[in-house]
Design a protein around this motif. Structure first.
Motif, mmCIF file in Angstrom:
data_model
loop_
_atom_site.group_PDB
_atom_site.id
_atom_site.type_symbol
_atom_site.label_atom_id
_atom_site.label_comp_id
_atom_site.label_asym_id
_atom_site.label_seq_id
_atom_site.Cartn_x
_atom_site.Cartn_y
_atom_site.Cartn_z
ATOM 1 N N UNK A 61 66.109 20.727 49.571
ATOM 2 C CA UNK A 61 64.971 20.868 50.466
ATOM 3 C C UNK A 61 63.908 21.765 49.861
ATOM 4 N N UNK A 62 62.810 21.912 50.582
ATOM 5 C CA UNK A 62 61.759 22.800 50.093
ATOM 6 C C UNK A 62 61.554 23.965 51.070
ATOM 7 N N UNK A 63 60.581 24.806 50.765
ATOM 8 C CA UNK A 63 60.345 26.003 51.578
ATOM 9 C C UNK A 63 60.045 25.655 53.027
ATOM 10 N N UNK A 64 59.321 24.581 53.261
ATOM 11 C CA UNK A 64 58.933 24.220 54.618
ATOM 12 C C UNK A 64 60.112 23.660 55.410
ATOM 13 N N UNK A 65 61.063 23.049 54.703
ATOM 14 C CA UNK A 65 62.310 22.627 55.357
ATOM 15 C C UNK A 65 63.081 23.858 55.851
ATOM 16 N N UNK A 66 63.095 24.892 55.026
ATOM 17 C CA UNK A 66 63.785 26.140 55.398
ATOM 18 C C UNK A 66 63.178 26.708 56.672
ATOM 19 N N UNK A 67 61.857 26.817 56.695
ATOM 20 C CA UNK A 67 61.179 27.419 57.842
ATOM 21 C C UNK A 67 61.390 26.610 59.115
ATOM 22 N N UNK A 68 61.472 25.287 58.980
ATOM 23 C CA UNK A 68 61.651 24.425 60.155
ATOM 24 C C UNK A 68 63.060 24.551 60.741
ATOM 25 N N UNK A 69 64.029 25.005 59.937
ATOM 26 C CA UNK A 69 65.414 25.132 60.402
ATOM 27 C C UNK A 69 65.702 26.477 61.058
ATOM 28 N N UNK A 70 64.817 27.443 60.880
ATOM 29 C CA UNK A 70 65.048 28.773 61.441
ATOM 30 C C UNK A 70 64.678 28.810 62.921
ATOM 31 N N UNK A 71 65.453 29.539 63.703
ATOM 32 C CA UNK A 71 65.189 29.659 65.135
ATOM 33 C C UNK A 71 63.890 30.410 65.380
ATOM 34 N N UNK A 72 63.619 31.413 64.582
ATOM 35 C CA UNK A 72 62.374 32.160 64.687
ATOM 36 C C UNK A 72 61.981 32.698 63.317
ATOM 37 N N UNK A 73 60.692 32.829 63.093
ATOM 38 C CA UNK A 73 60.190 33.376 61.834
ATOM 39 C C UNK A 73 59.570 34.731 62.149
ATOM 40 N N UNK A 74 60.364 35.770 62.037
ATOM 41 C CA UNK A 74 59.895 37.115 62.349
ATOM 42 C C UNK A 74 59.872 37.985 61.097
ATOM 43 N N UNK A 75 59.502 37.351 59.989
ATOM 44 C CA UNK A 75 59.391 38.062 58.719
ATOM 45 C C UNK A 75 58.118 37.594 58.027
ATOM 46 N N UNK A 76 57.669 38.368 57.061
ATOM 47 C CA UNK A 76 56.484 38.002 56.292
ATOM 48 C C UNK A 76 56.900 37.116 55.122
ATOM 49 N N UNK A 77 56.020 36.175 54.778
ATOM 50 C CA UNK A 77 56.331 35.205 53.721
ATOM 51 C C UNK A 77 55.330 35.349 52.581
ATOM 52 N N UNK A 78 55.863 35.444 51.366
ATOM 53 C CA UNK A 78 55.030 35.354 50.165
ATOM 54 C C UNK A 78 55.569 34.187 49.351
ATOM 55 N N UNK A 79 54.781 33.126 49.233
ATOM 56 C CA UNK A 79 55.204 31.982 48.439
ATOM 57 C C UNK A 79 55.029 32.300 46.959
ATOM 58 N N UNK A 80 56.015 31.921 46.178
ATOM 59 C CA UNK A 80 55.966 32.095 44.721
ATOM 60 C C UNK A 80 56.234 30.732 44.100
ATOM 61 N N UNK A 81 55.247 30.170 43.440
ATOM 62 C CA UNK A 81 55.384 28.797 42.954
ATOM 63 C C UNK A 81 54.480 28.555 41.754
ATOM 64 N N UNK A 82 54.810 27.515 41.005
ATOM 65 C CA UNK A 82 53.986 27.139 39.861
ATOM 66 C C UNK A 82 52.905 26.138 40.253
ATOM 67 N N UNK A 83 52.875 25.746 41.539
ATOM 68 C CA UNK A 83 51.942 24.722 41.991
ATOM 69 C C UNK A 83 50.982 25.291 43.035
ATOM 70 N N UNK A 84 49.727 24.885 42.941
ATOM 71 C CA UNK A 84 48.740 25.375 43.912
ATOM 72 C C UNK A 84 48.413 24.350 44.996
#
Length: 246
Positions: A61-84
């Motif tokens: 899966x990808x990062x957005x799959x991870x976020x969709x599976x979480x019950x709540x997102x109560x943390x800050x996110x910094x994406x680290x990737x080679x693609x813009x």
């Protein structure tokens, strides 16, 4: 300390990011790492980190799959990737920052400092809620408590002319020409104010009824305050507002 989790499937990238954090971001403690989408969900729910450094392309899966599976997102996110190509999607999910590989240590440090400020502001607001819940009722009635980096500022309610909403912020205008900007929504402030003295005349405005100088008719009309400011009265709130004078 900001407790962080790294989600990265490439060992080399994970080691480089960890080393950069340890060297340039001393306020961050790396709790653990995850190397695929399933493991990321498990470890986020286990550790409940303040911050997640999140690669986008991962096994299972990808990062957005991870976020969709979480019950709540109560943390800050910094994406680290080679693609813009995912920048806009990252913004939509509320990412604090988006770092392109190879990660620049200055950009990393800047992202962490920004998150550190957000966490500090959030703690101030939580502390204020707890503080006001136990504060003497008499003092709550006569004053509005505003959070500052040092503690709290108290404004006498009769000195407040009007309160204007600006997105997630509010500006408070006082009779001494001083203004205060706070990171609270207008309905939160409305709940703290005595209804007898204050009236919500618009979705984005609360006025002190004692400082209304004039009402000018119209579809909703508008009021002139003692400081000379004009404030629109919404058509939906017009009857409620005028009823206060009958």
């Amino acid at each position: 300390m900001i407790q962080a989790l790294i989600v990265e499937d490439e060992d080399n990238s994970k080691d480089i990011l960890t080393a950069l954090i340890n060297k340039y971001c001393h306020q961050v403690e790396v709790l653990d790492c995850a190397s695929d989408a399933n493991e990321a969900v498990e470890k986020i729910e286990l550790h409940k980190p303040d911050l997640v450094f999140l690669d986008i392309e991962l096994p299972y899966g990808n990062a957005f799959d991870i976020l969709s599976k979480l019950k709540e997102i109560n943390f800050h996110i910094v994406f680290t990737t080679a693609y813009d190509e995912y920048v806009m999607k990252a913004i939509k999910v509320g990412a604090a920052d988006y770092l392109l590989k190879p990660i620049d240590y200055l950009e990393l440090a800047e992202a962490v400092e920004k998150i550190e400020k957000k966490i500090a502001e959030r703690k101030i607001h939580l502390n204020m809620e707890q503080f006001m819940a136990t504060f003497p009722k008499q003092l709550q009635t006569n004053n509005l408590a505003l959070p500052t980096m040092e503690g709290y500022s108290f404004i006498k309610l009769d000195e407040i002319i009007r309160i204007a909403a600006e997105g997630n912020y509010c500006k408070i205008y006082c009779i001494n020409k001083q203004t205060y900007t706070i990171t609270r929504q207008i309905h939160d402030i409305e709940n703290k104010l005595p209804q007898g003295a204050f009236c919500r005349i618009h979705n984005s405005h609360i006025v002190n009824m004692n400082h209304v100088k004039e009402y000018v008719k119209g579809r909703g009309g508008y009021v002139v305050m003692i400081d000379g400011s004009n404030v629109d009265v919404s058509n939906r709130r017009k009857d409620q507002f005028l009823g206060r004078f009958s």
